[in-house]
Design a protein around this motif. Structure first.
Motif, PDB file in Angstrom:
ATOM      1  N   LEU A   1       0.809  -1.218   0.000  1.00 24.43           N
ATOM      2  CA  LEU A   1       0.000   0.000   0.000  1.00 24.43           C
ATOM      3  C   LEU A   1       0.843   1.269   0.000  1.00 24.43           C
ATOM      4  CD1 LEU A   1      -2.712  -0.972   2.658  1.00 24.43           C
ATOM      5  CD2 LEU A   1      -2.918  -1.013   0.163  1.00 24.43           C
ATOM      6  N   THR A   2       2.146   1.117  -0.091  1.00 26.28           N
ATOM      7  CA  THR A   2       3.042   2.260   0.067  1.00 26.28           C
ATOM      8  C   THR A   2       2.604   3.478  -0.735  1.00 26.28           C
ATOM      9  OG1 THR A   2       4.855   0.696   0.352  1.00 26.28           O
ATOM     10  CG2 THR A   2       5.455   2.994  -0.012  1.00 26.28           C
ATOM     11  N   GLU A   3       2.320   3.303  -2.000  1.00 28.24           N
ATOM     12  CA  GLU A   3       1.937   4.428  -2.855  1.00 28.24           C
ATOM     13  C   GLU A   3       0.444   4.443  -3.193  1.00 28.24           C
ATOM     14  OE1 GLU A   3       3.889   6.969  -3.453  1.00 28.24           O
ATOM     15  OE2 GLU A   3       5.468   5.952  -2.327  1.00 28.24           O
ATOM     16  N   LYS A   4      -0.334   3.624  -2.491  1.00 26.77           N
ATOM     17  CA  LYS A   4      -1.775   3.578  -2.730  1.00 26.77           C
ATOM     18  C   LYS A   4      -2.471   4.659  -1.911  1.00 26.77           C
ATOM     19  CE  LYS A   4      -1.570  -0.215  -5.203  1.00 26.77           C
ATOM     20  NZ  LYS A   4      -1.409  -0.096  -6.613  1.00 26.77           N
ATOM     21  N   LYS A   5      -3.521   5.227  -2.481  1.00 26.94           N
ATOM     22  CA  LYS A   5      -4.301   6.241  -1.784  1.00 26.94           C
ATOM     23  C   LYS A   5      -5.379   5.536  -0.965  1.00 26.94           C
ATOM     24  CE  LYS A   5      -7.078  10.361  -2.276  1.00 26.94           C
ATOM     25  NZ  LYS A   5      -7.803  11.253  -3.177  1.00 26.94           N
ATOM     26  N   VAL A   6      -5.294   5.716   0.357  1.00 27.55           N
ATOM     27  CA  VAL A   6      -6.232   5.101   1.286  1.00 27.55           C
ATOM     28  C   VAL A   6      -7.067   6.201   1.925  1.00 27.55           C
ATOM     29  CG1 VAL A   6      -6.475   3.665   3.340  1.00 27.55           C
ATOM     30  CG2 VAL A   6      -4.604   3.222   1.728  1.00 27.55           C
ATOM     31  N   VAL A   7      -8.389   5.999   1.917  1.00 24.44           N
ATOM     32  CA  VAL A   7      -9.300   6.986   2.496  1.00 24.44           C
ATOM     33  C   VAL A   7     -10.112   6.321   3.596  1.00 24.44           C
ATOM     34  CG1 VAL A   7     -11.215   8.582   2.065  1.00 24.44           C
ATOM     35  CG2 VAL A   7      -9.461   8.239   0.313  1.00 24.44           C
ATOM     36  N   VAL A   8     -10.140   6.965   4.759  1.00 24.91           N
ATOM     37  CA  VAL A   8     -10.929   6.487   5.888  1.00 24.91           C
ATOM     38  C   VAL A   8     -12.027   7.515   6.151  1.00 24.91           C
ATOM     39  CG1 VAL A   8     -10.935   5.863   8.338  1.00 24.91           C
ATOM     40  CG2 VAL A   8      -8.944   5.313   6.905  1.00 24.91           C
TER      41      VAL A   8
ATOM     42  N   ARG B   1      -8.449   2.815  15.181  1.00 23.17           N
ATOM     43  CA  ARG B   1      -7.716   1.546  15.211  1.00 23.17           C
ATOM     44  C   ARG B   1      -7.228   1.196  13.806  1.00 23.17           C
ATOM     45  NH1 ARG B   1     -11.310  -2.914  16.873  1.00 23.17           N
ATOM     46  NH2 ARG B   1     -12.087  -1.288  18.223  1.00 23.17           N
ATOM     47  N   ARG B   2      -8.088   1.375  12.812  1.00 20.89           N
ATOM     48  CA  ARG B   2      -7.714   1.082  11.422  1.00 20.89           C
ATOM     49  C   ARG B   2      -6.636   2.047  10.941  1.00 20.89           C
ATOM     50  NH1 ARG B   2      -9.585  -3.008  12.917  1.00 20.89           N
ATOM     51  NH2 ARG B   2     -11.659  -3.759  12.397  1.00 20.89           N
ATOM     52  N   ILE B   3      -6.773   3.302  11.307  1.00 20.44           N
ATOM     53  CA  ILE B   3      -5.791   4.319  10.915  1.00 20.44           C
ATOM     54  C   ILE B   3      -4.415   3.980  11.479  1.00 20.44           C
ATOM     55  CG2 ILE B   3      -5.126   6.742  11.294  1.00 20.44           C
ATOM     56  CD1 ILE B   3      -8.251   7.324  11.161  1.00 20.44           C
ATOM     57  N   ARG B   4      -4.376   3.603  12.759  1.00 20.79           N
ATOM     58  CA  ARG B   4      -3.090   3.237  13.377  1.00 20.79           C
ATOM     59  C   ARG B   4      -2.425   2.090  12.613  1.00 20.79           C
ATOM     60  NH1 ARG B   4      -6.198   3.069  18.354  1.00 20.79           N
ATOM     61  NH2 ARG B   4      -6.305   5.185  19.146  1.00 20.79           N
ATOM     62  N   SER B   5      -3.222   1.096  12.228  1.00 18.41           N
ATOM     63  CA  SER B   5      -2.665  -0.030  11.458  1.00 18.41           C
ATOM     64  C   SER B   5      -2.170   0.425  10.096  1.00 18.41           C
ATOM     65  CB  SER B   5      -3.727  -1.117  11.255  1.00 18.41           C
ATOM     66  OG  SER B   5      -4.047  -1.732  12.458  1.00 18.41           O
ATOM     67  N   LEU B   6      -2.976   1.213   9.416  1.00 14.27           N
ATOM     68  CA  LEU B   6      -2.650   1.628   8.050  1.00 14.27           C
ATOM     69  C   LEU B   6      -1.416   2.522   7.983  1.00 14.27           C
ATOM     70  CD1 LEU B   6      -6.281   2.219   6.816  1.00 14.27           C
ATOM     71  CD2 LEU B   6      -4.667   0.570   5.841  1.00 14.27           C
ATOM     72  N   LEU B   7      -1.175   3.296   9.023  1.00 17.67           N
ATOM     73  CA  LEU B   7      -0.017   4.200   9.019  1.00 17.67           C
ATOM     74  C   LEU B   7       1.298   3.451   8.838  1.00 17.67           C
ATOM     75  CD1 LEU B   7      -0.959   6.769  11.784  1.00 17.67           C
ATOM     76  CD2 LEU B   7      -0.716   7.204   9.327  1.00 17.67           C
ATOM     77  N   ASN B   8       1.320   2.184   9.191  1.00 15.13           N
ATOM     78  CA  ASN B   8       2.529   1.372   9.021  1.00 15.13           C
ATOM     79  C   ASN B   8       2.772   0.981   7.571  1.00 15.13           C
ATOM     80  OD1 ASN B   8       3.388   0.974  11.830  1.00 15.13           O
ATOM     81  ND2 ASN B   8       1.427  -0.086  12.022  1.00 15.13           N
ATOM     82  N   PHE B   9       1.754   1.186   6.713  1.00 11.35           N
ATOM     83  CA  PHE B   9       1.840   0.605   5.381  1.00 11.35           C
ATOM     84  C   PHE B   9       1.601   1.566   4.216  1.00 11.35           C
ATOM     85  CE2 PHE B   9       0.525  -2.696   8.378  1.00 11.35           C
ATOM     86  CZ  PHE B   9       1.587  -3.568   8.230  1.00 11.35           C
ATOM     87  N   THR B  10       1.092   2.761   4.460  1.00 13.03           N
ATOM     88  CA  THR B  10       0.829   3.680   3.358  1.00 13.03           C
ATOM     89  C   THR B  10       1.376   5.068   3.638  1.00 13.03           C
ATOM     90  OG1 THR B  10      -0.847   4.633   1.889  1.00 13.03           O
ATOM     91  CG2 THR B  10      -1.489   4.335   4.177  1.00 13.03           C
ATOM     92  N   ASN B  11       1.751   5.748   2.585  1.00 14.18           N
ATOM     93  CA  ASN B  11       2.221   7.133   2.682  1.00 14.18           C
ATOM     94  C   ASN B  11       1.140   8.121   2.256  1.00 14.18           C
ATOM     95  OD1 ASN B  11       4.838   6.296   3.413  1.00 14.18           O
ATOM     96  ND2 ASN B  11       5.334   5.926   1.269  1.00 14.18           N
ATOM     97  N   HIS B  12      -0.044   7.607   1.927  1.00 13.86           N
ATOM     98  CA  HIS B  12      -1.109   8.458   1.385  1.00 13.86           C
ATOM     99  C   HIS B  12      -2.437   8.130   2.054  1.00 13.86           C
ATOM    100  CE1 HIS B  12       1.717   9.649  -1.709  1.00 13.86           C
ATOM    101  NE2 HIS B  12       1.995   8.368  -1.882  1.00 13.86           N
ATOM    102  N   LEU B  13      -2.572   8.574   3.303  1.00 12.76           N
ATOM    103  CA  LEU B  13      -3.761   8.284   4.090  1.00 12.76           C
ATOM    104  C   LEU B  13      -4.543   9.568   4.325  1.00 12.76           C
ATOM    105  CD1 LEU B  13      -5.434   6.255   5.756  1.00 12.76           C
ATOM    106  CD2 LEU B  13      -3.895   6.710   7.669  1.00 12.76           C
ATOM    107  N   THR B  14      -5.825   9.527   3.949  1.00  8.87           N
ATOM    108  CA  THR B  14      -6.709  10.669   4.152  1.00  8.87           C
ATOM    109  C   THR B  14      -7.850  10.248   5.065  1.00  8.87           C
ATOM    110  OG1 THR B  14      -6.207  11.569   1.972  1.00  8.87           O
ATOM    111  CG2 THR B  14      -8.214  12.358   3.023  1.00  8.87           C
ATOM    112  N   VAL B  15      -8.129  11.069   6.065  1.00  3.44           N
ATOM    113  CA  VAL B  15      -9.236  10.834   6.986  1.00  3.44           C
ATOM    114  C   VAL B  15     -10.261  11.937   6.750  1.00  3.44           C
ATOM    115  CG1 VAL B  15      -9.936  10.702   9.410  1.00  3.44           C
ATOM    116  CG2 VAL B  15      -7.709   9.785   8.690  1.00  3.44           C
ATOM    117  N   ILE B  16     -11.520  11.519   6.577  1.00  2.00           N
ATOM    118  CA  ILE B  16     -12.598  12.481   6.367  1.00  2.00           C
ATOM    119  C   ILE B  16     -13.599  12.334   7.505  1.00  2.00           C
ATOM    120  CG2 ILE B  16     -14.379  13.327   4.809  1.00  2.00           C
ATOM    121  CD1 ILE B  16     -12.888  11.798   2.554  1.00  2.00           C
ATOM    122  N   ALA B  17     -13.749  13.393   8.307  1.00  2.41           N
ATOM    123  CA  ALA B  17     -14.676  13.367   9.436  1.00  2.41           C
ATOM    124  C   ALA B  17     -14.936  14.802   9.893  1.00  2.41           C
ATOM    125  CB  ALA B  17     -14.107  12.546  10.579  1.00  2.41           C
ATOM    126  N   PRO B  18     -16.170  15.082  10.298  1.00  2.00           N
ATOM    127  CA  PRO B  18     -16.468  16.440  10.781  1.00  2.00           C
ATOM    128  C   PRO B  18     -15.733  16.788  12.078  1.00  2.00           C
ATOM    129  CG  PRO B  18     -18.504  15.135  10.539  1.00  2.00           C
ATOM    130  CD  PRO B  18     -17.346  14.235  10.239  1.00  2.00           C
TER     131      PRO B  18
END
Length: 142
Positions: free
Chosen positions: A5-12, A21-38
């Protein structure tokens, strides 16, 4: 299956307990993590300040997912999660709806990591306590 997932765009979508919990896991594997929440908490704001993720502090729009490679639907609104699922399926995007096992293209295993070794454990959704105990045993071995 492990996916690079290094260069994959992941959206939570969402920033609650399960999403974090999912974000913490994903941070180990992707450089492109976006979180959308109010609303987001201090932990996520700190991660954004460190440059580890991007936060869009608002409700999600279905267009937010069009360019994603992987999506986590973890809002507290089943209607929104279902809409995200439908959008991702139509776009051919892998999606995990945290509140509905039937709407998951993939699952999150328990993870034990040390250096470059990653071990994932799952009990196929049947015995989380056993899987968690095995992850702890493997962590102690590593």
């Amino acid at each position: 299956m492990f996916i690079d997932l290094t260069e994959k765009k992941v959206v939570v979508a969402g920033a609650g307990t399960i999403a974090k919990r999912r974000i913490r896991s994903l941070l180990n594997f992707t450089n492109h993590l976006t979180v959308i929440a109010p609303e987001v908490n201090k932990e996520l704001k700190s991660l954004e300040a460190e440059g580890l993720l991007t936060i869009l502090k608002r409700k999600c729009e279905m267009e937010d997912f069009y360019s994603a490679d992987l999506v986590i639907a973890a809002t507290n609104d089943a209607q929104i999660n279902n809409a995200i699922y439908d959008t991702c399926r139509k776009q051919g995007i892998l999606v995990n709806v945290c509140s509905d096992k039937q709407k998951c293209d993939f699952y999150f295993p328990g993870i034990a990591m040390k250096d470059q070794v990653v071990v994932g454990i799952t009990a196929s959704g049947k015995d989380h306590k056993r899987a968690k105990a095995l992850v702890e045993q493997i962590r102690s071995i590593l």
